[in-house]
Design a protein around this motif. Sequence first.
Motif, PDB file in Angstrom:
ATOM      1  N   MET A  65      53.758  36.529  41.107  1.00 13.79           N
ATOM      2  CA  MET A  65      54.526  36.252  42.323  1.00 13.79           C
ATOM      3  C   MET A  65      53.620  36.206  43.551  1.00 13.79           C
ATOM      4  N   PHE A  66      52.707  37.196  43.685  1.00 15.94           N
ATOM      5  CA  PHE A  66      51.814  37.215  44.846  1.00 15.94           C
ATOM      6  C   PHE A  66      50.890  36.008  44.864  1.00 15.94           C
ATOM      7  N   GLU A  67      50.454  35.539  43.716  1.00 12.86           N
ATOM      8  CA  GLU A  67      49.636  34.327  43.670  1.00 12.86           C
ATOM      9  C   GLU A  67      50.465  33.090  44.021  1.00 12.86           C
ATOM     10  N   GLN A  68      51.616  32.966  43.380  1.00 15.07           N
ATOM     11  CA  GLN A  68      52.423  31.750  43.501  1.00 15.07           C
ATOM     12  C   GLN A  68      53.035  31.556  44.885  1.00 15.07           C
ATOM     13  N   TYR A  69      53.528  32.626  45.489  1.00 18.50           N
ATOM     14  CA  TYR A  69      54.264  32.479  46.744  1.00 18.50           C
ATOM     15  C   TYR A  69      53.488  32.912  47.991  1.00 18.50           C
ATOM     16  N   PHE A  70      52.476  33.754  47.837  1.00 17.07           N
ATOM     17  CA  PHE A  70      51.801  34.302  49.007  1.00 17.07           C
ATOM     18  C   PHE A  70      50.304  34.011  49.050  1.00 17.07           C
ATOM     19  N   GLY A  71      49.797  33.246  48.082  1.00 17.02           N
ATOM     20  CA  GLY A  71      48.422  32.771  48.136  1.00 17.02           C
ATOM     21  C   GLY A  71      47.344  33.794  47.854  1.00 17.02           C
ATOM     22  N   LEU A  72      47.685  34.957  47.291  1.00 12.64           N
ATOM     23  CA  LEU A  72      46.656  35.921  46.933  1.00 12.64           C
ATOM     24  C   LEU A  72      45.968  35.456  45.658  1.00 12.64           C
ATOM     25  N   ARG A  73      44.750  35.914  45.443  1.00  8.48           N
ATOM     26  CA  ARG A  73      44.049  35.575  44.205  1.00  8.48           C
ATOM     27  C   ARG A  73      43.739  36.866  43.445  1.00  8.48           C
ATOM     28  N   THR A  74      43.782  36.776  42.134  1.00 12.79           N
ATOM     29  CA  THR A  74      43.562  37.942  41.277  1.00 12.79           C
ATOM     30  C   THR A  74      42.077  38.215  41.122  1.00 12.79           C
ATOM     31  N   LEU A  75      41.699  39.472  41.347  1.00 12.82           N
ATOM     32  CA  LEU A  75      40.316  39.899  41.161  1.00 12.82           C
ATOM     33  C   LEU A  75      40.137  40.608  39.821  1.00 12.82           C
ATOM     34  N   VAL A  76      41.105  41.486  39.462  1.00 15.77           N
ATOM     35  CA  VAL A  76      40.999  42.315  38.268  1.00 15.77           C
ATOM     36  C   VAL A  76      42.385  42.496  37.671  1.00 15.77           C
ATOM     37  N   VAL A  77      42.468  42.457  36.336  1.00  9.02           N
ATOM     38  CA  VAL A  77      43.696  42.820  35.625  1.00  9.02           C
ATOM     39  C   VAL A  77      43.304  43.823  34.558  1.00  9.02           C
ATOM     40  N   ARG A  78      43.995  44.941  34.524  1.00  9.56           N
ATOM     41  CA  ARG A  78      43.756  45.954  33.493  1.00  9.56           C
ATOM     42  C   ARG A  78      45.028  46.110  32.682  1.00  9.56           C
ATOM     43  N   GLY A  79      45.189  45.232  31.708  1.00 15.37           N
ATOM     44  CA  GLY A  79      46.364  45.262  30.841  1.00 15.37           C
ATOM     45  C   GLY A  79      47.638  45.180  31.653  1.00 15.37           C
ATOM     46  N   SER A  80      48.609  46.009  31.300  1.00 17.29           N
ATOM     47  CA  SER A  80      49.879  46.029  32.028  1.00 17.29           C
ATOM     48  C   SER A  80      49.941  47.169  33.028  1.00 17.29           C
ATOM     49  N   THR A  81      48.793  47.842  33.263  1.00 16.49           N
ATOM     50  CA  THR A  81      48.824  48.998  34.160  1.00 16.49           C
ATOM     51  C   THR A  81      48.331  48.716  35.571  1.00 16.49           C
ATOM     52  N   MET A  82      47.551  47.626  35.765  1.00 21.43           N
ATOM     53  CA  MET A  82      47.041  47.405  37.117  1.00 21.43           C
ATOM     54  C   MET A  82      46.596  45.963  37.309  1.00 21.43           C
ATOM     55  N   ALA A  83      46.847  45.451  38.505  1.00 23.90           N
ATOM     56  CA  ALA A  83      46.297  44.174  38.946  1.00 23.90           C
ATOM     57  C   ALA A  83      45.777  44.362  40.365  1.00 23.90           C
ATOM     58  N   VAL A  84      44.604  43.820  40.632  1.00 20.53           N
ATOM     59  CA  VAL A  84      43.993  43.893  41.950  1.00 20.53           C
ATOM     60  C   VAL A  84      43.893  42.466  42.471  1.00 20.53           C
TER      61      VAL A  84
END
Length: 134
Positions: free
Chosen positions: A19-38
């Motif tokens: 949602m943050f990528e699609q609607y607010f233009g943020l980009r993902t730096l790190v994903v740790r499974g289902s426990t964290m996204a930066v």
Amino acid sequence: MKLNHINLYSQDTEADRVMFEQYFGLRTLVVRGSTMAVLQDNDGLVLIVNHFDNKLEGFDYPRQFDILHIGFIQKSREDVDALHQRLSTDGWEVQAPRNAHGAWTFYFQAKGGYFIEVTTLTPVRPEEAYQENL
């Protein structure tokens, strides 16, 4: 001083990341499974969504922490309406935009459980402006 990050407890980190990528233009730096996204915005602000259940122990969240929210400022009423339309078309349950505190705004609940406000700039009335006591 500059705010450099926000960390939100999320019940669905993957849905919130998308949602943050699609609607607010943020980009993902790190994903740790289902426990964290930066994620990060264009100004360097880092947004972390996490689902660390073990971190909840011993931390006294307000009983209704769903009232907590983050806000995204849009340049115009038309921009607010356009984002509202995109979210609605994609199946999000969003409030109808309305005037509140001198701004055009709406709220919706992220899959992670917290709320997001989309709004135009809220003007500060002279009587509301902070005046440091000298």
